[in-house]
Design an enzyme around this catalytic site. Structure first.
Site, PDB file in Angstrom:
ATOM      1  N   ASP A  14       0.863  -1.180   0.000  1.00  0.00           N
ATOM      2  CA  ASP A  14       0.000   0.000   0.000  1.00  0.00           C
ATOM      3  C   ASP A  14       0.906   1.238   0.000  1.00  0.00           C
ATOM      4  O   ASP A  14       2.068   1.157   0.396  1.00  0.00           O
ATOM      5  CB  ASP A  14      -0.901  -0.035   1.246  1.00  0.00           C
ATOM      6  CG  ASP A  14      -1.726   1.221   1.371  1.00  0.00           C
ATOM      7  OD1 ASP A  14      -2.324   1.648   0.358  1.00  0.00           O
ATOM      8  OD2 ASP A  14      -1.766   1.792   2.478  1.00  0.00           O
ATOM      9  N   ASP A  16      -0.179   5.100   0.615  1.00  0.00           N
ATOM     10  CA  ASP A  16      -0.444   6.158   1.587  1.00  0.00           C
ATOM     11  C   ASP A  16      -0.385   5.582   2.998  1.00  0.00           C
ATOM     12  O   ASP A  16      -1.100   4.631   3.300  1.00  0.00           O
ATOM     13  CB  ASP A  16      -1.838   6.749   1.313  1.00  0.00           C
ATOM     14  CG  ASP A  16      -1.876   8.233   1.603  1.00  0.00           C
ATOM     15  OD1 ASP A  16      -1.253   8.651   2.591  1.00  0.00           O
ATOM     16  OD2 ASP A  16      -2.523   8.971   0.831  1.00  0.00           O
TER      17      ASP A  16
HETATM   18 MG   LIG Z   1      -2.835   3.326   3.268  1.00  0.00          MG
END
Ligand SMILES: [Mg+2]
Length: 284
Positions: A14, A16
């Site tokens: 992932d 962010d």
């Molecule tokens: Mg995230």
């Protein structure tokens, strides 16, 4: 070469809250990605944000000092476009969203229309307004299928606050029409499985690294991937108690995870449960 290094494994990462937060690179992110590249360990950046194209994502990462190729990026916009192209080749879509989503749909043979579409597709963006909502509601009531790139309720912003996410906008359409959206992004198996296939790895060879329990970790658990929760994003250690599922490993950030990987010279981490022994694997 040790035996473990011959074992295949790779990562879905992932972005962010794992690599960066706002405009700030998080500890260890650059080094971790560099190590994966040098060691030719397969990886994909997996983001629910459908706003950016692959190229936009690479440009953003490059500005922060992370070098990667377009092939390393897998967004919910791409997953959505691929899914729709499989479900209904050469279809049409009315889009509430931005460049990443529009580009992905075009690349998969979709026409973006404002009349009588097969699908109403909703992604993140700042173009959302009541006029679009009204048009979309009319189309959905007329039989267009409602598709969400993701159902994230909100997204972190550069200044540390939150803005409404795709899920919030989709909820408005759902309530207005009484029609439930089909969501493609994490934790949906549609996106998680497609990303795993991109890696060219089996379920057991795949590790999902993320900062969000409801998407990254839930999706990973449901698909049978190994999971790593980083606390550098939206989840605090004490939050873990309220979930019925847990990540395989919890680390502060990617710098901590790299330390773990170093202990076994970047061999398959799950072959060495002792590698994770000092960590609080379970919480609460
Ligand atoms: Mg995230």
């Amino acid at each position: 070469m040790t035996e473990s290094q011959t074992e295949k494994y790779g990562f879905l990462i992932d972005m962010d809250g794992v690599l960066y937060r706002g405009a700030d690179l998080l500890p260890g992110a650059g080094e971790f990605v560099r190590e994966l590249r040098v060691r030719e360990i397969p990886f994909r950046f997996l983001t629910n944000n459908s706003q950016r194209t692959r190229r936009d994502v690479i440009a953003k990462l490059a500005r922060m000092g992370i070098e990667a190729e377009e092939e390393h990026v897998f967004t919910s916009a791409m997953a959505t476009a691929r899914f729709l192209a499989e479900q209904k080749p050469d279809g049409t879509a009315f889009v509430i969203g931005e460049g990443g989503l529009l580009t992905a749909l075009h690349q998969h043979g979709y026409a973006v229309v404002d009349h009588d579409p097969d699908y109403v597709v909703v992604g993140e963006g700042r173009t959302f307004n009541l006029e679009l909502v009204e048009t979309a509601v009319r189309m959905i009531m007329g039989g267009a299928k409602l598709i969400a790139t993701n159902l994230d309720p909100n997204c972190p912003t550069a200044n540390g606050s939150l803005r409404p996410g795709c899920g919030a906008m989709v909820a408005m359409l759902e309530i207005a029409t009484g029609v439930k959206a089909f969501s493609v992004g994490k934790p949906s198996p549609v996106m998680m499985r497609a990303a795993r296939k991109e890696l060219g790895l089996s379920t057991d060879e795949t590790t999902m690294i993320g900062d969000t329990m409801e998407t990254d970790i839930l999706g990973g658990v449901q698909l049978g991937f190994h999971t790593v929760l980083v606390l550098s994003g939206g989840t605090r250690r004490e939050d873990l108690q309220k979930y019925a599922y847990r990540p395989g490993v919890v680390v502060q950030n990617l710098a901590d995870f790299s330390d773990l990987m170093n202990r076994h010279d970047w061999g398959n981490p799950w072959q060495h449960t002792s590698a994770f022994a000092p960590l609080p694997v379970a919480v609460g």
